[in-house]
Write a protein that holds these residues in place. Structure first.
Motif, short mmCIF file in Angstrom:
data_model
loop_
_atom_site.label_atom_id
_atom_site.label_comp_id
_atom_site.label_asym_id
_atom_site.label_seq_id
_atom_site.Cartn_x
_atom_site.Cartn_y
_atom_site.Cartn_z
N ASP A 6 0.81 -1.23 0.00
CA ASP A 6 0.00 0.00 0.00
C ASP A 6 0.84 1.28 0.00
OD1 ASP A 6 -2.85 -1.01 0.19
OD2 ASP A 6 -1.87 -2.13 1.77
N CYS A 7 2.14 1.13 0.27
CA CYS A 7 3.03 2.31 0.16
C CYS A 7 3.20 2.70 -1.31
CB CYS A 7 4.41 2.00 0.74
SG CYS A 7 4.40 1.58 2.49
N THR A 48 12.92 -0.12 3.12
CA THR A 48 12.01 0.65 3.98
C THR A 48 11.49 1.88 3.23
OG1 THR A 48 13.78 2.03 4.86
CG2 THR A 48 13.35 -0.03 6.02
N PRO A 49 10.32 2.40 3.65
CA PRO A 49 9.79 3.60 2.98
C PRO A 49 10.78 4.78 2.93
CG PRO A 49 8.09 2.60 4.34
CD PRO A 49 9.35 1.88 4.65
N ILE A 216 18.04 5.64 8.56
CA ILE A 216 18.44 4.36 7.95
C ILE A 216 19.89 4.14 8.36
CG2 ILE A 216 18.67 3.09 5.77
CD1 ILE A 216 15.85 4.20 6.28
N MET A 217 20.12 3.12 9.18
CA MET A 217 21.45 2.98 9.78
C MET A 217 22.58 2.96 8.76
SD MET A 217 21.09 3.47 12.83
CE MET A 217 22.77 3.17 13.40
N TYR A 242 10.54 5.56 12.82
CA TYR A 242 10.01 4.23 13.15
C TYR A 242 10.25 3.27 11.99
CZ TYR A 242 6.81 0.38 14.05
OH TYR A 242 6.29 -0.87 14.21
N GLU A 243 9.94 3.73 10.77
CA GLU A 243 10.12 2.88 9.59
C GLU A 243 11.56 2.39 9.46
OE1 GLU A 243 6.62 4.84 6.77
OE2 GLU A 243 8.62 5.69 6.78
N GLY A 244 12.49 3.28 9.76
CA GLY A 244 13.91 2.93 9.62
C GLY A 244 14.44 2.11 10.78
#
Lengths: 283, 283
Positions: A6-7, A48-49, A216-217, A242-244
């Motif tokens: 859905d993204c 990830t987004p 994002i690490m 949160y996403e990352g």
């Protein structure tokens, strides 16, 4: 958190929304959409987004020559937030549990977001969140974490939200390192935004080195990564972080409003919920 | 009507919605989205939504091996519509203006649509449309057109809506040629759907030869194209046909409910409006 199917349409909605800020030329926007469309299939399943978003906003900048389409909006949001600061500070200080009210205010600032399809009314939304029930509230664990922490890593999200972070920074009992993005991306906070918001009085501001709309690490600087890995308490604000970070094995508390259905589903809460959620590393 | 930039995310929403009917495998759906994503930039700017939709649904079929994911749904919709037929027929016949009520009922059937993001409740929506004001109502021109017409070309839209078309077919005073798609695409009506709906009693059913979810002249059979170009009155049902035919220089009346914002904007009406609109060829 990996991007959900859905993204996918949402990436195009975000592209349209941002491109329309820059140009009214429909053909140009169609071309930008085509560039985004060619790019997304190159991304591995499981990204990830914010990783995908980073590239999308890079494409928009490249195609339009506008590097920071949210510059003015960010300043406006900070000013709007600053105008609410005195009243909200009083609210916190006169409340029964100033720390809890500060957490709520910090989450309330998270409504300032130009990366989702949602629109917001800052003052109204803030007042609503002040009395909204938490869908997840790991407050006891947060208090226990605070007792043991000698320093807190506070990962910021958006410009303007930064002002609301001050309510929490001011009442946290230990020194804080306040982490912002490595460069302008959507309306995410940079060092300059943090300074204008008045963060310097309360925390040491550092950049994560990351230029994605989230943390994002593997896109962060080595310096920040070390800081991150050795932190004994991390506060992560907002959806992008949160996403990352949702799968990082570290002692993180996520503070956010679940503004999109995908994040809400990932958290197991209703869309629109507010959460103070510990990572799985915290017992 | 060319595709607007806001159609872009909708293509992906439609892909997700249809792919989810076929599989629960998120990775497979992501791959299908990637295929669609690679395809869309190959389409020239100015293409119509049904031209693009045709390729998208072809990709979904190719990738899943399911040629007609809406087969069962179409049958259900026809049965649902048939169950309402006796009552609605009485409503038409007892109304002050049975032709106008028939037009309304024919538009009401247009709520049956699986190509938009909208969901529908057939019975409720039909009752609502029976008393809804028209946003555009070129009824006088339609009556004048009817007087002069010796034969009507009626271009059908979706299966189930076909049953509602009968209310209008039954009261039109001249012979009718009822046009359906050349093959199954989304829930658009084919010859079989028209027959099950009971159209044969009222009209001669032909295929346009077109396999897009709309009528695209250069995808139609030569036979149909000739019929189309020589018609003295054409009734075009629904969004997909409007998208394909809105710029054709022919005497067309468009009957539809504007279910998506893009079509509403193109028609200059509010989303959700119902219209009986003459083409620019009709004075």
């Amino acid at each position: 958190m990996k991007a959900y199917i859905d993204c996918y349409p949402c990436f195009f909605n975000q592209t349209i929304k941002t491109a329309r800020r820059i140009t009214k030329d429909e053909k140009k926007i169609w071309e930008i959409l085509n560039q985004v469309s060619k790019f997304i299939p190159q991304i591995p399943f499981g990204a990830t987004p914010p990783e995908i978003g980073r590239e999308i906003y890079r494409i928009i900048s490249e195609q339009t020559g506008v590097e920071d389409p949210f510059q003015e909006i960010k300043k406006d949001c900070i000013q709007q937030a600053l105008s609410l600061y005195p009243e909200m500070r009083k609210k916190r200080d006169s409340s029964r549990d100033p720390l809890m009210t500060a957490i709520r205010l910090s989450i309330a600032g998270n409504v300032i977001d130009f990366g989702t399809s949602r629109t917001f009314d800052l003052e109204k939304d803030v007042r609503q969140i002040l009395s909204q029930d938490f869908a997840v509230c790991d407050y006891d664990e947060f208090l226990r974490g605070l007792e043991k922490a000698s320093r807190i890593l506070y990962i910021a999200d958006n410009a303007g939200e930064t002002v609301f972070d001050r309510f929490l920074l001011e009442v946290l009992p230990v020194p804080i390192t306040y982490v912002v993005r490595g460069q302008a991306i959507i309306n995410d906070a940079t060092k300059e935004d943090a300074r204008i918001s008045g963060i310097e009085k309360e925390a040491f501001i550092v950049s994560s080195g990351c230029d994605a709309p989230g943390t994002i690490m593997n896109l962060c600087s080595e310096e920040f990564s070390e800081m991150f890995r050795s932190a004994d308490l991390i506060i992560s604000k907002g959806q992008g972080n949160y996403e990352g970070l949702s799968e990082e094995p570290l002692p993180i508390f996520f503070l956010l409003k679940a503004k999109c259905g995908v994040i809400a589903e990932d958290l197991g809460v209703e869309k629109g919920s507010i959460v103070l959620k510990k990572s799985s590393q915290i017992n």
